[in-house]
Every structure is written in C-alpha cells, then in structure tokens.
Design a protein around this motif. Structure first.
Motif, PDB file in Angstrom:
ATOM      1  N   MET A   1      60.494 -36.858 -45.255  1.00 47.18           N
ATOM      2  CA  MET A   1      59.724 -36.154 -46.002  1.00 47.18           C
ATOM      3  C   MET A   1      60.070 -34.406 -45.817  1.00 47.18           C
ATOM      4  O   MET A   1      60.218 -34.270 -45.232  1.00 47.18           O
ATOM      5  CB  MET A   1      58.522 -36.639 -46.831  1.00 47.18           C
ATOM      6  N   ALA A   2      61.174 -33.923 -46.721  1.00 47.80           N
ATOM      7  CA  ALA A   2      61.376 -32.487 -46.377  1.00 47.80           C
ATOM      8  C   ALA A   2      59.783 -32.267 -46.304  1.00 47.80           C
ATOM      9  O   ALA A   2      59.437 -32.392 -47.295  1.00 47.80           O
ATOM     10  CB  ALA A   2      62.634 -32.188 -47.630  1.00 47.80           C
ATOM     11  N   ARG A   3      60.160 -30.633 -45.879  1.00 44.08           N
ATOM     12  CA  ARG A   3      58.709 -29.928 -45.470  1.00 44.08           C
ATOM     13  C   ARG A   3      59.639 -28.391 -45.767  1.00 44.08           C
ATOM     14  O   ARG A   3      60.102 -28.018 -44.922  1.00 44.08           O
ATOM     15  CB  ARG A   3      58.201 -29.331 -44.726  1.00 44.08           C
ATOM     16  N   ARG A   4      59.004 -27.661 -47.138  1.00 45.98           N
ATOM     17  CA  ARG A   4      59.351 -26.083 -47.317  1.00 45.98           C
ATOM     18  C   ARG A   4      58.400 -24.753 -46.456  1.00 45.98           C
ATOM     19  O   ARG A   4      57.493 -25.354 -46.665  1.00 45.98           O
ATOM     20  CB  ARG A   4      59.858 -26.023 -48.490  1.00 45.98           C
ATOM     21  N   HIS A  71      62.967 -34.867 -41.861  1.00 46.93           N
ATOM     22  CA  HIS A  71      63.919 -35.434 -40.766  1.00 46.93           C
ATOM     23  C   HIS A  71      64.324 -36.083 -40.757  1.00 46.93           C
ATOM     24  O   HIS A  71      65.543 -36.823 -40.029  1.00 46.93           O
ATOM     25  CB  HIS A  71      62.268 -35.055 -40.268  1.00 46.93           C
ATOM     26  N   ASP A  72      64.547 -37.098 -42.373  1.00 52.80           N
ATOM     27  CA  ASP A  72      64.659 -38.111 -42.456  1.00 52.80           C
ATOM     28  C   ASP A  72      66.174 -38.521 -42.886  1.00 52.80           C
ATOM     29  O   ASP A  72      67.107 -38.322 -42.072  1.00 52.80           O
ATOM     30  CB  ASP A  72      64.622 -38.775 -43.572  1.00 52.80           C
ATOM     31  N   ALA A  73      66.108 -36.819 -43.401  1.00 48.41           N
ATOM     32  CA  ALA A  73      67.921 -36.776 -43.522  1.00 48.41           C
ATOM     33  C   ALA A  73      68.901 -35.955 -42.654  1.00 48.41           C
ATOM     34  O   ALA A  73      69.528 -36.124 -42.825  1.00 48.41           O
ATOM     35  CB  ALA A  73      68.705 -36.513 -45.867  1.00 48.41           C
ATOM     36  N   GLY A  74      68.045 -35.943 -41.456  1.00 49.19           N
ATOM     37  CA  GLY A  74      68.540 -34.781 -40.327  1.00 49.19           C
ATOM     38  C   GLY A  74      69.665 -33.531 -40.711  1.00 49.19           C
ATOM     39  O   GLY A  74      70.346 -33.042 -40.630  1.00 49.19           O
ATOM     40  N   SER A  75      68.501 -33.121 -41.626  1.00 45.52           N
ATOM     41  CA  SER A  75      69.194 -31.615 -42.683  1.00 45.52           C
ATOM     42  C   SER A  75      67.917 -30.543 -42.074  1.00 45.52           C
ATOM     43  O   SER A  75      67.227 -30.892 -42.001  1.00 45.52           O
ATOM     44  CB  SER A  75      69.095 -31.895 -44.069  1.00 45.52           C
ATOM     45  N   LEU A  76      68.747 -28.986 -42.315  1.00 44.87           N
ATOM     46  CA  LEU A  76      67.761 -27.986 -42.108  1.00 44.87           C
ATOM     47  C   LEU A  76      68.330 -27.057 -42.906  1.00 44.87           C
ATOM     48  O   LEU A  76      69.661 -27.098 -43.089  1.00 44.87           O
ATOM     49  CB  LEU A  76      68.190 -27.458 -40.653  1.00 44.87           C
ATOM     50  N   THR A  77      68.301 -26.728 -44.119  1.00 42.59           N
ATOM     51  CA  THR A  77      68.219 -25.936 -45.461  1.00 42.59           C
ATOM     52  C   THR A  77      68.029 -24.520 -45.348  1.00 42.59           C
ATOM     53  O   THR A  77      66.414 -24.952 -45.514  1.00 42.59           O
ATOM     54  CB  THR A  77      67.912 -26.579 -46.847  1.00 42.59           C
ATOM     55  N   ILE A  78      69.135 -23.488 -45.842  1.00 45.14           N
ATOM     56  CA  ILE A  78      68.708 -22.553 -45.956  1.00 45.14           C
ATOM     57  C   ILE A  78      68.204 -21.565 -47.675  1.00 45.14           C
ATOM     58  O   ILE A  78      69.545 -22.251 -47.894  1.00 45.14           O
ATOM     59  CB  ILE A  78      68.817 -21.040 -45.100  1.00 45.14           C
ATOM     60  N   GLU A  79      67.122 -21.757 -48.148  1.00 47.41           N
ATOM     61  CA  GLU A  79      67.715 -20.997 -49.922  1.00 47.41           C
ATOM     62  C   GLU A  79      66.812 -19.824 -49.690  1.00 47.41           C
ATOM     63  O   GLU A  79      65.500 -19.429 -49.108  1.00 47.41           O
ATOM     64  CB  GLU A  79      66.683 -22.549 -50.450  1.00 47.41           C
ATOM     65  N   SER A  80      68.323 -19.207 -50.395  1.00 45.54           N
ATOM     66  CA  SER A  80      67.105 -17.872 -50.147  1.00 45.54           C
ATOM     67  C   SER A  80      67.248 -17.126 -52.252  1.00 45.54           C
ATOM     68  O   SER A  80      68.825 -18.324 -52.780  1.00 45.54           O
ATOM     69  CB  SER A  80      67.789 -16.279 -50.282  1.00 45.54           C
ATOM     70  N   GLY A  81      67.537 -16.623 -52.763  1.00 46.12           N
ATOM     71  CA  GLY A  81      67.814 -15.976 -54.113  1.00 46.12           C
ATOM     72  C   GLY A  81      69.575 -16.559 -55.060  1.00 46.12           C
ATOM     73  O   GLY A  81      69.937 -16.635 -55.663  1.00 46.12           O
ATOM     74  N   SER A  82      70.044 -15.547 -53.261  1.00 45.42           N
ATOM     75  CA  SER A  82      71.647 -15.480 -53.140  1.00 45.42           C
ATOM     76  C   SER A  82      72.677 -16.886 -52.901  1.00 45.42           C
ATOM     77  O   SER A  82      73.424 -16.708 -52.939  1.00 45.42           O
ATOM     78  CB  SER A  82      72.134 -14.047 -52.818  1.00 45.42           C
ATOM     79  N   VAL A  83      71.562 -17.514 -51.833  1.00 44.04           N
ATOM     80  CA  VAL A  83      72.483 -18.829 -51.171  1.00 44.04           C
ATOM     81  C   VAL A  83      71.563 -19.647 -50.884  1.00 44.04           C
ATOM     82  O   VAL A  83      70.575 -20.087 -50.732  1.00 44.04           O
ATOM     83  CB  VAL A  83      72.683 -17.887 -49.606  1.00 44.04           C
ATOM     84  N   THR A  84      71.968 -20.722 -50.915  1.00 41.13           N
ATOM     85  CA  THR A  84      71.677 -21.871 -50.366  1.00 41.13           C
ATOM     86  C   THR A  84      72.894 -22.908 -49.150  1.00 41.13           C
ATOM     87  O   THR A  84      74.327 -23.081 -49.419  1.00 41.13           O
ATOM     88  CB  THR A  84      71.560 -23.547 -51.509  1.00 41.13           C
ATOM     89  N   TYR A  85      72.185 -23.288 -47.833  1.00 40.74           N
ATOM     90  CA  TYR A  85      73.389 -23.005 -46.552  1.00 40.74           C
ATOM     91  C   TYR A  85      72.728 -25.441 -46.255  1.00 40.74           C
ATOM     92  O   TYR A  85      71.251 -24.209 -46.363  1.00 40.74           O
ATOM     93  CB  TYR A  85      73.603 -22.709 -45.966  1.00 40.74           C
ATOM     94  N   THR A  86      73.534 -25.361 -45.724  1.00 36.41           N
ATOM     95  CA  THR A  86      72.682 -26.593 -45.534  1.00 36.41           C
ATOM     96  C   THR A  86      73.515 -27.355 -43.689  1.00 36.41           C
ATOM     97  O   THR A  86      74.411 -27.313 -44.486  1.00 36.41           O
ATOM     98  CB  THR A  86      72.067 -28.110 -45.887  1.00 36.41           C
ATOM     99  N   PHE A  87      72.270 -27.660 -42.983  1.00 39.85           N
ATOM    100  CA  PHE A  87      73.051 -27.350 -41.868  1.00 39.85           C
ATOM    101  C   PHE A  87      72.676 -28.790 -41.542  1.00 39.85           C
ATOM    102  O   PHE A  87      71.223 -29.302 -41.693  1.00 39.85           O
ATOM    103  CB  PHE A  87      72.311 -26.523 -40.922  1.00 39.85           C
ATOM    104  N   ARG A  89      72.267 -32.514 -38.462  1.00 43.85           N
ATOM    105  CA  ARG A  89      71.755 -31.845 -37.499  1.00 43.85           C
ATOM    106  C   ARG A  89      73.519 -33.398 -36.794  1.00 43.85           C
ATOM    107  O   ARG A  89      73.365 -34.244 -37.539  1.00 43.85           O
ATOM    108  CB  ARG A  89      71.005 -32.501 -36.772  1.00 43.85           C
ATOM    109  N   PRO A  90      74.051 -32.946 -35.760  1.00 45.20           N
ATOM    110  CA  PRO A  90      75.281 -33.522 -35.330  1.00 45.20           C
ATOM    111  C   PRO A  90      74.512 -34.925 -34.891  1.00 45.20           C
ATOM    112  O   PRO A  90      73.672 -35.128 -33.835  1.00 45.20           O
ATOM    113  CB  PRO A  90      75.248 -33.080 -33.619  1.00 45.20           C
ATOM    114  N   GLY A  91      74.766 -36.770 -35.387  1.00 46.47           N
ATOM    115  CA  GLY A  91      74.515 -36.776 -34.904  1.00 46.47           C
ATOM    116  C   GLY A  91      73.111 -38.134 -35.578  1.00 46.47           C
ATOM    117  O   GLY A  91      72.630 -39.071 -36.303  1.00 46.47           O
ATOM    118  N   GLY A  92      72.622 -37.237 -36.498  1.00 48.13           N
ATOM    119  CA  GLY A  92      72.171 -37.324 -38.067  1.00 48.13           C
ATOM    120  C   GLY A  92      70.985 -37.799 -37.732  1.00 48.13           C
ATOM    121  O   GLY A  92      70.119 -36.670 -37.082  1.00 48.13           O
TER     122      GLY A  92
END
Length: 92
Positions: A1-4, A71-87, A89-92
């Motif tokens: 589950m994602a946490r914002r 944590h489940d998807a192994g991703s970290l997303t940065i969101e603002s009004g002008s940008v969305t970027y997803t990192f 994690r290497p190896g999941g």
C-alpha cells in the motif's frame, strides 16, 4: 500500500524512507536523508530539495511536493503541481 507524505511530515517521511531503502545504504541527519542502492540513489532535504540518480538519468526538484512511497511496488513518486517523477528501487 502506498503512503503519501509531505516534506513537512519529516519524521514520518524519514521513517518510510528508511524502510524503503533497507536493501541499500541509508544515511540521515536532521535535515536530509540519502538512499544509495549502488545503481541508483535518492536524496531528500527537509528544505524542499529532491535529487535522484540512475545510470542513464538524474532528476532534481526544488519546492513543496508530495512524496508517495509504495513499498510493494518498490517505487517513490515525487508529485507537485508541475511535475510527477517516479524512482523505481533497483532490484524492486
């Protein structure tokens, strides 16, 4: 589950990022946290600077943003009004 989270939720954000980075090397102090996975890295500063690095690209952002840790998807997303970027994690 994602946490914002917001950067102003610093203590909770650091706790989530420590968990997200447990497969790598995590260093933190009162104003920043860095996750190093060898092939990629993420650094967040309490003041609003975010930077990531991967083999073929980098990302930098300054300002207020939401940080979504999945944590489940192994991703970290940065969101603002002008940008969305997803990192991812290497190896999941």
């Amino acid at each position: 589950m994602a946490r914002r989270l917001q950067l102003r939720d610093w203590d909770a954000l650091v706790e989530e990022l420590r968990r997200f980075g447990e497969s790598g090397d995590v260093t933190a102090d009162a104003d920043s946290i860095r996750l190093n996975f060898g092939a990629g890295s993420v650094e967040l500063e309490r003041g609003g600077h975010v930077s990531t690095g991967m083999a073929l690209h980098t990302f930098e952002y300054d300002g207020d943003a939401s940080i979504v840790v999945d944590h489940d998807a192994g991703s970290l997303t940065i969101e603002s009004g002008s940008v969305t970027y997803t990192f991812r994690r290497p190896g999941g």
